[in-house]
Design an enzyme around this catalytic site. Structure first.
Site, PDB file in Angstrom:
ATOM      1  CG  HIS A  62      -1.753  -1.150   1.424  1.00 20.54           C
ATOM      2  ND1 HIS A  62      -1.923  -1.754   2.652  1.00 20.54           N
ATOM      3  CD2 HIS A  62      -2.495  -1.863   0.553  1.00 20.54           C
ATOM      4  CE1 HIS A  62      -2.746  -2.787   2.522  1.00 20.54           C
ATOM      5  NE2 HIS A  62      -3.102  -2.870   1.259  1.00 20.54           N
ATOM      6  CE  LYS A  72       2.061   3.990   5.507  1.00 22.15           C
ATOM      7  NZ  LYS A  72       1.492   2.856   4.800  1.00 22.15           N
ATOM      8  CE1 TYR A 132      -0.154   2.545   9.302  1.00 23.84           C
ATOM      9  CE2 TYR A 132      -0.175   0.504  10.538  1.00 23.84           C
ATOM     10  CZ  TYR A 132      -0.774   1.378   9.650  1.00 23.84           C
ATOM     11  OH  TYR A 132      -2.000   1.070   9.130  1.00 23.84           O
ATOM     12  CG  ASP A 170      -4.404  -5.774   0.388  1.00 27.29           C
ATOM     13  OD1 ASP A 170      -4.840  -4.652   0.044  1.00 27.29           O
ATOM     14  OD2 ASP A 170      -3.831  -5.964   1.482  1.00 27.29           O
TER      15      ASP A 170
END
Length: 188
Positions: A62, A72, A132, A170
């Site tokens: 992603h 991130k 994250y 996904d």
């Protein structure tokens, strides 16, 4: 904090200084000035996220595009994952290359994933809690991704592919080549 270069520009593995004794341990998981000094980048994190997953869950690959791109800083609070970052910056000399890093509650490593990278992970332990920090807020309309088993990226996810638990969303993601072409069309 020890910063280890991954071979992908601006993408680092971070190892905290852990202080342990008979009572347990303590470490500073994030300190803005120490982080900036370690990687040489000034990143302003604005959102924290956490997920829980079971063994063989694969989340990714992603990213967010354009002004909504996110850097991130990821780590595992419980369990063990194989974390993957893919350089999707067309002007980068490591475009299309990836790094895979074992992150666990035990090793306390973190991975800094810069803007313009795809990100994903697979759970190797029975369960895992994943945390994250993001330097930009989530924007659903800016979301994009690449199928986890793209032949061009050739990522070894460390588990047999027929056992992976992947969301329907996904499983429908495009190839790396098609996703990059779609992004170019949107920005032109």
């Amino acid at each position: 904090m020890n910063a280890i270069e991954t071979g992908l520009k601006d993408c680092f593995i971070l190892e905290p200084r852990v202080f342990g004794d008979s009572r347990g341990y303590f470490f500073e998981s994030y300190n803005k000035s120490v982080f900036k000094k370690a990687i040489g980048l000034d990143v302003d994190f604005v959102q924290d996220n956490q997920s829980f997953s079971t063994k063989a869950v694969l989340r990714g690959l992603h990213a967010q595009a354009g002004e909504f791109a996110q850097a991130k800083l990821v780590r595992v609070l419980q369990g063990e994952v194989l974390d993957v970052a893919v350089d999707a910056r067309p002007d980068s000399n490591t475009f299309g290359k990836h790094v895979a890093v074992l992150l666990s509650a035990e090793n306390k490593r973190q991975l800094f994933v810069p803007r313009g990278f795809l990100h994903g992970f697979i759970v190797l332990s029975e369960t895992a809690e994943f945390s994250y920090k993001c330097d930009n807020l989530y924007n659903k309309d800016a979301e994009w991704g690449v199928i986890y088993n793209d032949s061009q990226l050739n990522i070894d996810w460390s588990l047999p592919t027929d056992n992976l638990l992947v969301s329907d969303k996904d499983r429908l993601l495009p190839s790396f080549e098609d996703a990059i072409a779609q992004l170019k069309l949107k920005t032109n």
